[in-house]
Design a protein around this motif. Structure first.
Motif, PDB file in Angstrom:
ATOM      1  N   GLN A 300       0.838  -1.209   0.000  1.00 45.30           N
ATOM      2  CA  GLN A 300       0.000   0.000   0.000  1.00 45.30           C
ATOM      3  C   GLN A 300       0.871   1.257   0.000  1.00 45.30           C
ATOM      4  N   GLN A 322      -2.963   8.036   4.606  1.00 44.66           N
ATOM      5  CA  GLN A 322      -3.951   6.964   4.728  1.00 44.66           C
ATOM      6  C   GLN A 322      -3.719   6.136   5.978  1.00 44.66           C
ATOM      7  N   VAL A 323      -4.742   5.382   6.334  1.00 40.42           N
ATOM      8  CA  VAL A 323      -4.574   4.381   7.394  1.00 40.42           C
ATOM      9  C   VAL A 323      -3.740   3.248   6.806  1.00 40.42           C
ATOM     10  N   TRP A 325      -2.312  -0.267   5.891  1.00 35.42           N
ATOM     11  CA  TRP A 325      -2.869  -1.628   6.000  1.00 35.42           C
ATOM     12  C   TRP A 325      -1.920  -2.629   5.350  1.00 35.42           C
ATOM     13  N   GLN A 336      -5.551  -9.656   8.097  1.00 33.32           N
ATOM     14  CA  GLN A 336      -5.598  -8.304   7.538  1.00 33.32           C
ATOM     15  C   GLN A 336      -5.421  -7.328   8.689  1.00 33.32           C
ATOM     16  N   ALA A 338      -5.034  -3.269   9.886  1.00 35.44           N
ATOM     17  CA  ALA A 338      -5.174  -1.845   9.548  1.00 35.44           C
ATOM     18  C   ALA A 338      -4.707  -1.039  10.739  1.00 35.44           C
ATOM     19  N   GLY A 339      -4.106   0.100  10.477  1.00 34.45           N
ATOM     20  CA  GLY A 339      -3.657   0.988  11.540  1.00 34.45           C
ATOM     21  C   GLY A 339      -2.320   0.570  12.120  1.00 34.45           C
ATOM     22  N   PHE A 381     -12.011  -5.911   9.496  1.00 34.57           N
ATOM     23  CA  PHE A 381     -10.921  -5.172   8.845  1.00 34.57           C
ATOM     24  C   PHE A 381     -11.446  -3.951   8.094  1.00 34.57           C
ATOM     25  N   SER A 384     -12.984  -1.279  10.388  1.00 37.09           N
ATOM     26  CA  SER A 384     -11.992  -0.628  11.248  1.00 37.09           C
ATOM     27  C   SER A 384     -11.173   0.387  10.470  1.00 37.09           C
ATOM     28  N   LYS A 385     -10.867   0.050   9.200  1.00 34.42           N
ATOM     29  CA  LYS A 385     -10.087   0.969   8.376  1.00 34.42           C
ATOM     30  C   LYS A 385     -10.763   2.346   8.359  1.00 34.42           C
TER      31      LYS A 385
ATOM     32  N   CYS B  46      -7.962  -6.401  -0.467  1.00 35.36           N
ATOM     33  CA  CYS B  46      -8.022  -4.943  -0.528  1.00 35.36           C
ATOM     34  C   CYS B  46      -9.326  -4.373  -1.065  1.00 35.36           C
ATOM     35  N   HIS B 106     -11.319   3.833  -4.127  1.00 34.03           N
ATOM     36  CA  HIS B 106     -10.930   4.161  -2.749  1.00 34.03           C
ATOM     37  C   HIS B 106     -11.997   4.971  -2.029  1.00 34.03           C
TER      38      HIS B 106
END
Ligand code: FAD
Ligand code: FES
Lengths: 412, 106
Positions: A300, A322-323, A325, A336, A338-339, A381, A384-385, B46, B106
Motif C-alpha cells: 500500500q 492513509q490508514v 494496512w 488483515q 489496519a492501523g 478489517f 476498522s479501516k 483490498c 478508494h
C-alpha cells in the motif's frame, strides 16, 4: 559519458513503487521520457507472492510481474534492468550507473526499496543459508523443497511464518526460532501471537521462542545445523533468515539528501532536494492520521507514494495520508491489519482465537480505535479501516459483542 | 481466448482477448485499463478491484466465496451486482461479458 539523449524523469529502482509511478505519470499526462533503472534482471514485480503462492509453486512469474515487459516499451519508458545506480549528482542533475553511463534527469524518483538485514554470526556464509527478498531467492529456497528435508527458519515475523507454512505444506520438517518470547512480537498483541503459535504447532511446525541464534554449523561448506548458544543445535538441510529489512538510503545520503531512518519526505514525497522525490520502503514520511512520521514496509505504501510522487513530479499536490494496512496469508488464514497498534492501552478480542480460526483484535488508545488484526474477518478489517481514519471512540463491550454487526459497532 | 469488455465509469469501453485462466483483474491491469487498482495483487485483501456485473451474467460466474462476499459488503462503492474482479477466472463461458468499473476504488 552521457547518453546524449534529452533529459526526462529518471526512476531509480524497478519495484512496486517505481512501476506505479510509471503508470501514474502517464495517467497524469506526462509525455516526456521516463527511464527506469533497476538492478534486478526482471521487470518490476510484486514481492508478497514470494513468500506465498509463488513460493508454493501455485503461480508462475507471469502472475507475479506487475506489467508485462512490453508495457514499458509501449509507455515509452526505457527499462534499464540489471543496472545499478552508483551515484546521484544533485547539482548536475545526473545519475551514474555501475556500467559507466551518466543519465540526466529533470526530476528524479528514488524508489530503491529495502534489503534484508543479514545475520552476522559465524557460518553466515555457508551454502544453504538463505534470505527472501527476490525471485532468485525463491528459486534458491525451492531447490531444497524435497519431502523430508529439514528447514530452520530464523525469525518468527510475517515472512518467516509464511515460509514455514508453505514449506510445511511441501512435506518439509520446519522449526522456527524466535528471539522474543513469542512470534510476531514486534507487531501484534500476545493474543494474536498465541493464535499463530497454536496454528503452526497444530500443522506440525516446531516453534521455539526465546532462542537467539549464535552461529551456523556446516560440513563441506554446507549448513547442517543452527546453534542457539545454550548447547543446543537444531539440525537442518537449509535455513531461511527473516529478521527484518534495512531501507536503501545510501544513494540519498551520499547525494546530501536528508535521511533519518529512511529518506525524509513530506506528504507529497518531496525530499530535501527540490528535483528529487522518494517513494516506498526507502522513505520516512509524515502520517496525519497518526500525527507522526512512519517508515513502512508495505505494498500500500509503495503504491500510494508512487501515485503521489508521479503527481508531485508534475507539479500537482496529491497528498499521501492513509490508514496503513497490510495482509499475511498462512495456511488457509488471511490476516488483515489496519492501523498501527504501537502505544495501545487496551486490546479487545471479538471471537475465540483459542479455538476458532477467525477472530479480530481491536487496539484502543484511551478508547480510540488505532488498529485491528483480523484473521479471516473482512468485516472487522474493512470497518476498522474507516473508523481508524475517523479517530472513532468505541465502546469495548460493543466491539467484543458478536451479536452486534460491525456496521453498528460505532453507534452509541 | 475469451472476449471481455471493461467499461470505465465515464463510459469508455475496452475490449480484450483474454487468455483463459487469468482473472478479470489480471486481464485489466496487464492491459493498463484505468479503473481497477488491485492493490493486493489478487489476494482478496483490498477490495480495490471491484466491478459491476450485469444481472444476466451473474449466473455464469462461480458463486462468491465467503471472503469475497464480506469484503464486498463493506466496500464503499459496492452494489448488489458488485464482484471482486480478482476472484473471477476467465473461461469460455464468459465470452462477451461486459463489466463496469466504479468511479473510484478508494
Ligand atoms: C517475501 C516478502 C513478502 C511480502 N509480503 C507482503 C504482504 O503480504 N503485504 C504487503 O503489503 N507487503 C509485503 N511485502 C513488502 C512489500 O513487498 C514491499 O513493501 C514493497 O515491495 C516495497 O516496494 P518498493 O518499490 O519500495 O521496493 P521494491 O519493490 O523492493 O523495489 C526496489 C527495487 O530497487 C532496486 N534497487 C535498490 N537499489 C538500487 C540501485 N542503487 N540501483 C538500481 N536498483 C536498485 C532493488 O533491487 C529493487 O528491485 C513483502 C516483502 C517480501 C520481501
Ligand atoms: S486485487 Fe485486492 S481484492 Fe482483488
Amino acid at each position: 559519458m552521457s547518453t546524449g539523449e534529452e533529459a526526462g524523469i529518471v526512476i531509480i529502482g524497478a519495484g512496486q513503487a517505481a512501476s506505479q509511478a510509471v503508470v501514474s505519470l502517464r495517467a497524469e499526462g506526462y509525455e516526456g521520457r521516463i527511464t527506469l533503472i533497476g538492478d534486478e534482471a526482471e521487470p518490476p514485480y510484486q514481492r508478497p507472492p514470494l513468500s506465498k503462492k509463488f513460493l508454493a509453486g501455485e503461480i508462475g512469474f507471469d502472475r507475479v510481474e506487475l506489467k508485462p515487459a512490453e508495457f514499458y516499451a509501449g509507455a515509452n519508458c526505457a527499462l534499464m534492468l540489471s543496472t545499478r545506480v552508483s551515484a546521484i549528482d544533485a547539482a548536475a542533475k545526473t545519475v551514474a550507473t555501475s556500467d559507466g553511463k551518466l543519465i540526466p534527469y529533470t526530476k528524479l524518483l528514488i524508489a530503491t526499496g529495502s534489503r534484508v538485514r543479514e545475520i552476522n554470526v559465524p557460518g553466515f556464509d555457508l551454502e544453504g543459508v538463505h534470505y527472501l527478498r527476490s525471485v532468485g531467492d525463491v528459486h534458491d529456497i525451492q531447490s531444497h523443497f524435497k519431502a523430508g528435508a529439514k528447514l530452520v527458519v530464523v525469525g518468527g515475523g510475517y515472512i518467516g511464518l509464511e515460509v514455514a507454512a508453505v514449506a510445511k505444506k511441501n512435506g518439509i520438517a520446519v522449526t522456527v526460532l524466535e528471539t522474543a518470547d513469542r512470534v510476531l512480537a514486534r507487531v501484534v498483541d500476545p493474543i494474536v501471537s498465541k493464535f499463530y503459535e497454536r496454528i503452526h504447532r497444530a500443522a506440525g511446525v516446531v516453534i521455539e521462542t526465546g532462542v537467539t541464534v549464535v552461529g551456523f554449523e556446516g560440513k563441506d561448506g554446507k549448513v547442517t545445523g543452527v546453534d542457539s548458544g545454550d548447547g543446543k543445535i537444531f539440525p537442518c538441510d537449509f535455513v531461511v533468515v527473516g529478521i527484518g529489512i534495512i531501507p536503501n538510503t545510501e544513494l540519498a545520503v551520499n547525494a546530501g539528501i536528508t535521511v533519518d531512518n529512511g529518506i525524509v519526505v513530506d506528504e507529497m514525497t518531496r525530499t530535501s532536494d527540490e528535483n528529487i522525490f522518494a517513494a516506498g520502503d526507502c522513505t520516512n514520511h509524515p502520517n496525519g492520521i497518526f500525527d507522526r512520521r512512519l517508515r513502512l514496509e508495505s505494498v500500500q505504501n509503495a503504491i500510494e507514494q508512487g501515485k503521489t510522487a508521479a503527481a508531485a513530479m508534475m507539479g500537482k499536490d496529491k497528498p499521501y495520508n492513509q490508514v496503513p494496512w497490510f495482509w499475511s496469508d498462512q495456511y488457509d488464514l488471511k490476516l488483515q491489519i489496519a492501523g498501527l497498534s504501537q502505544g495501545y492501552t487496551q486490546a479487545v478480542t471479538r471471537g475465540h482465537p483459542e479455538t476458532d480460526n477467525n477472530f479480530a483484535v481491536f487496539y484502543l488508545k484511551d478508547g480510540v480505535l488505532i488498529a485491528v488484526d483480523a484473521v479471516n474477518r473482512p468485516p472487522e478489517f474493512m470497518m476498522s479501516k474507516l473508523l481508524i481514519a475517523q479517530h472513532a471512540k468505541l465502546d469495548p463491550a460493543r466491539l467484543a459483542d458478536e451479536s452486534i454487526n460491525m456496521k453498528e459497532v460505532a453507534k452509541a | 481466448m475469451t472476449k471481455v469488455t471493461f467499461i470505465e465509469h465515464n463510459g469508455k469501453e475496452h475490449t480484450l482477448d483474454v487468455a483463459d485462466g487469468l482473472t478479470l483483474m489480471e486481464a485489466a491491469t496487464k492491459a493498463l485499463i484505468p479503473g481497477i487498482d488491485a492493490d493486493c495483487g489478487g489476494a482478496c485483501a483490498c477490495a480495490t478491484c471491484m466491478v459491476f456485473v450485469p444481472a444476466e451474467w451473474e449466473s455464469k460466474l462461480a458463486a462468491k466465496e465467503p471472503m469475497e462476499e464480506t469484503m464486498l459488503e463493506f466496500c464503499e462503492h459496492s452494489a448488489e451486482n458488485s464482484r471482486l474482479s480478482c476472484q473471477i477466472k476467465v473461461s469460455p463461458a464468459l465470452e462477451g461479458i461486459r463489466v463496469t468499473m466504479p468511479e473510484s476504488q478508494h
